[in-house]
Motif scaffolding. Structure first.
Motif, PDB file in Angstrom:
ATOM      1  N   THR A  49      43.777  44.534  37.616  1.00  0.00           N
ATOM      2  CA  THR A  49      44.410  44.185  36.338  1.00  0.00           C
ATOM      3  C   THR A  49      43.648  43.073  35.641  1.00  0.00           C
ATOM      4  O   THR A  49      43.417  43.123  34.423  1.00  0.00           O
ATOM      5  CB  THR A  49      45.870  43.767  36.573  1.00  0.00           C
ATOM      6  N   TYR A  50      43.228  42.069  36.398  1.00  0.00           N
ATOM      7  CA  TYR A  50      42.473  40.970  35.802  1.00  0.00           C
ATOM      8  C   TYR A  50      41.093  41.434  35.326  1.00  0.00           C
ATOM      9  O   TYR A  50      40.575  40.936  34.317  1.00  0.00           O
ATOM     10  CB  TYR A  50      42.331  39.816  36.789  1.00  0.00           C
ATOM     11  N   ARG A  51      40.497  42.390  36.028  1.00  0.00           N
ATOM     12  CA  ARG A  51      39.227  42.939  35.556  1.00  0.00           C
ATOM     13  C   ARG A  51      39.431  43.662  34.224  1.00  0.00           C
ATOM     14  O   ARG A  51      38.569  43.596  33.344  1.00  0.00           O
ATOM     15  CB  ARG A  51      38.635  43.888  36.597  1.00  0.00           C
ATOM     16  N   GLU A  52      40.549  44.360  34.088  1.00  0.00           N
ATOM     17  CA  GLU A  52      40.850  44.989  32.797  1.00  0.00           C
ATOM     18  C   GLU A  52      40.985  43.928  31.704  1.00  0.00           C
ATOM     19  O   GLU A  52      40.531  44.127  30.571  1.00  0.00           O
ATOM     20  CB  GLU A  52      42.128  45.820  32.890  1.00  0.00           C
ATOM     21  N   MET A  53      41.608  42.792  32.040  1.00  0.00           N
ATOM     22  CA  MET A  53      41.727  41.707  31.059  1.00  0.00           C
ATOM     23  C   MET A  53      40.359  41.174  30.662  1.00  0.00           C
ATOM     24  O   MET A  53      40.076  40.964  29.471  1.00  0.00           O
ATOM     25  CB  MET A  53      42.571  40.573  31.636  1.00  0.00           C
ATOM     26  N   ALA A  85      40.192  46.000  22.166  1.00  0.00           N
ATOM     27  CA  ALA A  85      39.568  45.648  23.443  1.00  0.00           C
ATOM     28  C   ALA A  85      38.343  46.502  23.716  1.00  0.00           C
ATOM     29  O   ALA A  85      37.388  46.059  24.353  1.00  0.00           O
ATOM     30  CB  ALA A  85      40.595  45.792  24.567  1.00  0.00           C
ATOM     31  N   GLY A  86      38.343  47.744  23.221  1.00  0.00           N
ATOM     32  CA  GLY A  86      37.215  48.635  23.446  1.00  0.00           C
ATOM     33  C   GLY A  86      35.950  48.230  22.727  1.00  0.00           C
ATOM     34  O   GLY A  86      34.873  48.802  22.982  1.00  0.00           O
ATOM     35  N   ASP A  87      36.042  47.261  21.832  1.00  0.00           N
ATOM     36  CA  ASP A  87      34.869  46.798  21.094  1.00  0.00           C
ATOM     37  C   ASP A  87      34.174  45.617  21.759  1.00  0.00           C
ATOM     38  O   ASP A  87      33.174  45.110  21.240  1.00  0.00           O
ATOM     39  CB  ASP A  87      35.265  46.420  19.662  1.00  0.00           C
ATOM     40  N   VAL A  88      34.690  45.153  22.888  1.00  0.00           N
ATOM     41  CA  VAL A  88      34.064  44.036  23.600  1.00  0.00           C
ATOM     42  C   VAL A  88      32.784  44.525  24.268  1.00  0.00           C
ATOM     43  O   VAL A  88      32.807  45.443  25.094  1.00  0.00           O
ATOM     44  CB  VAL A  88      35.030  43.432  24.635  1.00  0.00           C
ATOM     45  N   VAL A  89      31.675  43.913  23.901  1.00  0.00           N
ATOM     46  CA  VAL A  89      30.366  44.298  24.433  1.00  0.00           C
ATOM     47  C   VAL A  89      30.066  43.570  25.729  1.00  0.00           C
ATOM     48  O   VAL A  89      29.617  44.158  26.713  1.00  0.00           O
ATOM     49  CB  VAL A  89      29.258  44.009  23.397  1.00  0.00           C
ATOM     50  N   GLN A  90      30.303  42.242  25.723  1.00  0.00           N
ATOM     51  CA  GLN A  90      30.107  41.476  26.948  1.00  0.00           C
ATOM     52  C   GLN A  90      30.932  40.202  26.886  1.00  0.00           C
ATOM     53  O   GLN A  90      31.364  39.771  25.807  1.00  0.00           O
ATOM     54  CB  GLN A  90      28.643  41.161  27.209  1.00  0.00           C
ATOM     55  N   GLY A 128      30.095  29.906  31.226  1.00  0.00           N
ATOM     56  CA  GLY A 128      28.647  30.028  31.273  1.00  0.00           C
ATOM     57  C   GLY A 128      28.122  31.155  32.132  1.00  0.00           C
ATOM     58  O   GLY A 128      26.903  31.339  32.236  1.00  0.00           O
ATOM     59  N   HIS A 129      29.012  31.937  32.763  1.00  0.00           N
ATOM     60  CA  HIS A 129      28.589  33.028  33.639  1.00  0.00           C
ATOM     61  C   HIS A 129      28.907  34.374  32.990  1.00  0.00           C
ATOM     62  O   HIS A 129      29.994  34.565  32.431  1.00  0.00           O
ATOM     63  CB  HIS A 129      29.306  32.948  34.986  1.00  0.00           C
ATOM     64  N   LEU A 130      27.980  35.299  33.085  1.00  0.00           N
ATOM     65  CA  LEU A 130      28.228  36.651  32.603  1.00  0.00           C
ATOM     66  C   LEU A 130      29.202  37.337  33.554  1.00  0.00           C
ATOM     67  O   LEU A 130      28.898  37.540  34.732  1.00  0.00           O
ATOM     68  CB  LEU A 130      26.916  37.434  32.537  1.00  0.00           C
ATOM     69  N   VAL A 131      30.393  37.682  33.060  1.00  0.00           N
ATOM     70  CA  VAL A 131      31.423  38.266  33.926  1.00  0.00           C
ATOM     71  C   VAL A 131      31.754  39.704  33.568  1.00  0.00           C
ATOM     72  O   VAL A 131      32.448  40.379  34.320  1.00  0.00           O
ATOM     73  CB  VAL A 131      32.713  37.409  33.899  1.00  0.00           C
ATOM     74  N   HIS A 132      31.251  40.184  32.409  1.00  0.00           N
ATOM     75  CA  HIS A 132      31.519  41.578  32.063  1.00  0.00           C
ATOM     76  C   HIS A 132      30.504  42.081  31.048  1.00  0.00           C
ATOM     77  O   HIS A 132      30.139  41.368  30.107  1.00  0.00           O
ATOM     78  CB  HIS A 132      32.920  41.733  31.459  1.00  0.00           C
ATOM     79  N   VAL A 170      32.962  49.341  32.325  1.00  0.00           N
ATOM     80  CA  VAL A 170      34.293  49.845  31.986  1.00  0.00           C
ATOM     81  C   VAL A 170      34.692  51.016  32.876  1.00  0.00           C
ATOM     82  O   VAL A 170      35.828  51.088  33.370  1.00  0.00           O
ATOM     83  CB  VAL A 170      34.343  50.239  30.495  1.00  0.00           C
ATOM     84  N   GLY A 171      33.780  51.948  33.105  1.00  0.00           N
ATOM     85  CA  GLY A 171      34.107  53.098  33.945  1.00  0.00           C
ATOM     86  C   GLY A 171      34.467  52.699  35.361  1.00  0.00           C
ATOM     87  O   GLY A 171      35.415  53.236  35.953  1.00  0.00           O
ATOM     88  N   GLU A 172      33.721  51.755  35.902  1.00  0.00           N
ATOM     89  CA  GLU A 172      34.005  51.270  37.261  1.00  0.00           C
ATOM     90  C   GLU A 172      35.394  50.641  37.342  1.00  0.00           C
ATOM     91  O   GLU A 172      36.142  50.857  38.306  1.00  0.00           O
ATOM     92  CB  GLU A 172      32.943  50.245  37.655  1.00  0.00           C
ATOM     93  N   ILE A 173      35.760  49.852  36.316  1.00  0.00           N
ATOM     94  CA  ILE A 173      37.084  49.223  36.299  1.00  0.00           C
ATOM     95  C   ILE A 173      38.172  50.284  36.247  1.00  0.00           C
ATOM     96  O   ILE A 173      39.194  50.192  36.936  1.00  0.00           O
ATOM     97  CB  ILE A 173      37.194  48.255  35.113  1.00  0.00           C
TER      98      ILE A 173
END
Length: 445
Positions: A112-116, A410-415, A420-424, A429-432
């Motif tokens: 759920t948090y990964r979806e967030m 939400a579907g428009d979020v690129v990264q 300071g850390h790249l988290v997504h 998206v498919g993996e989540i």
């Protein structure tokens, strides 16, 4: 100390969108923000630039989801079937609450948090009341369920404020029954002692919550008022039936009851705040309390439309949450505040896009105890959420905050960069989705 430099094609800085923004980050904190294309200083030479990263699109601060029940994610697409009320929905929620243990709770919360995070959310307020074993007995670690949530957030890359929730009554003096026994510590003192032992770890903090005035007797309200001065969240007047029961039990509204016990404060967040009297609105505004609206849940459950504009005009501060996770999309929550007001009043133009984006970023983070997050500014945490400006939803909408609030999803979020850390990145998206599918099948097996 290493400096990482980002060139943002467009960024929301100081409540306006600017082109060509350069952001320096050291140790997860923004150390410099340079507006390269400011026409107000044509004589100024832009500094030589070799950025480490170029973020194409529109970058906004990380979003704050101020009200979450992670395990409710298992209800999506199930409780929407047929007719019913909040109370019949609650019965279905209790079934899921009765099934979870620390391991399955961790798996569900992490997914759920990964979806967030994929939706641009960099901090979550987890309203946590699923404390004990199915029979109400503590786990060997009395905070096993809370620690599961904290670890899930850490692995998902999201900051968390664990809002450990006091729950002592099924309703105005009635003892907990059924699955509710998992929620109760038996007394406010026992609850406080258990919460004091929580090890939050890095990127997390512990706050407090009162489930509702129906679940926390007056003497316990007094205890919390005396002993807790920091972040405090409480469900308030979500249902007309709650107001009527409070009037019958105490002769006052839930808002007035909290005020009488000194619990309306600038550090208090009132969740839902849907069915309020004019006097309630005045009390909340005078206290400069936060109000957390969750429009997608409130409409899903048929709760009603809260007086968001009246509350803000009185002095309250708006924040947003996804609550039951019927939808996890704070862009939808932002615009729903305005659109619901339009339906309720048959007039347009109650909230500006800048106000709504501020509610979802800086104000939301502050209500969770993260005053150093929610803005692209020096000294703030480096949370950068980049949106696609050429999606089917955003194409042609412009590059200002109106494109964010009234077009993006939400579907428009690129990264997503958090601390300071790249988290997504979008390719996750498919993996989540596959992780959610696996976890939810196990919950309902």
């Amino acid at each position: 100390m290493t400096t990482t430099t980002y060139l943002l094609e467009h960024a929301w800085v100081g409540e306006r969108v600017e082109p060509g923004v350069v952001v320096d980050v050291e140790d997860g904190v923004i150390t410099a923000v340079t507006l390269r294309d400011r026409s107000s200083s044509p004589e100024a030479e832009p500094r030589p630039l070799q950025p480490d990263h170029v973020l194409l699109g529109l970058t906004i601060p990380g979003l704050a989801n101020c009200h979450s029940h992670a395990f409710h994610r298992a209800l999506r697409g199930r409780t929407q079937r047929g007719r019913g009320t909040f109370w019949t929905w609650r019965d279905q929620m209790y079934v899921v609450a009765g099934r979870l243990d620390p391991d399955s709770y961790f798996e569900l919360a992490r997914a759920t948090y990964r979806e967030m995070v994929a939706a641009g959310i960099t901090a979550v307020g987890e309203f946590h009341y699923l404390h004990h074993q199915q029979d109400g007995a503590p786990y060997a670690d009395p905070n096993a369920m809370g620690h599961a949530l904290l670890e899930a957030a850490r692995e998902a890359g999201i900051r968390i404020t664990l809002l450990d929730t006091l729950y002592l009554s099924s309703g105005f003096g009635e003892p907990p029954h059924g699955v509710q026994v998992r929620y109760s510590d038996g007394s406010a003192q026992a609850w406080a002692e258990r919460v004091a032992a929580i090890d939050a770890g890095p990127g997390a903090r512990v706050g407090a919550a009162l489930h509702s005035v129906r679940a926390v007797p007056r003497d316990a309200l007094e205890h919390v008022a005396r002993t807790h001065q920091d972040v405090l969240h409480v469900h308030l007047s979500e249902q007309v039936a709650e107001n009527e029961a409070c009037q019958a039990a105490y002769g006052v509204t839930p808002t007035r009851l909290l005020a009488a016990h000194g619990l309306l404060r600038p550090t208090t967040t009132l969740v839902h705040a849907t069915h309020l009297t004019p006097a309630d609105i005045t009390l909340i505004g005078e206290a400069s309390a936060y109000v957390d609206f969750c429009p997608t849940t409130e409409r899903d459950l048929g709760d009603g439309v809260g007086p968001s504009r009246h509350l803000a005009d009185a002095g309250a501060r708006l924040t947003l949450g996804s609550d039951s996770h019927a939808v996890i999309d704070l862009f939808e929550e932002m615009r729903a505040v305005e659109l619901d007001e339009r339906l309720a009043t048959m007039r347009r133009g109650h909230w500006s896009a800048a106000e709504l984006l501020t509610a979802a970023t800086a104000t939301g983070h502050a209500s969770l105890g993260w005053a150093d997050a929610g803005s692209i500014a020096v000294g703030q945490r480096a949370d950068l959420v980049t949106l696609d400006l050429a999606s089917p939803r955003t194409a042609g909408t412009g590059t200002d905050e109106h494109a964010v609030v009234f077009a993006a999803s939400a579907g428009d979020v690129v990264q997503v960069i958090a601390d300071g850390h790249l988290v997504h990145t979008r390719d996750q998206v498919g993996e989540i989705g596959r992780e959610l599918d696996r976890v939810l099948k196990a919950v309902h097996a």
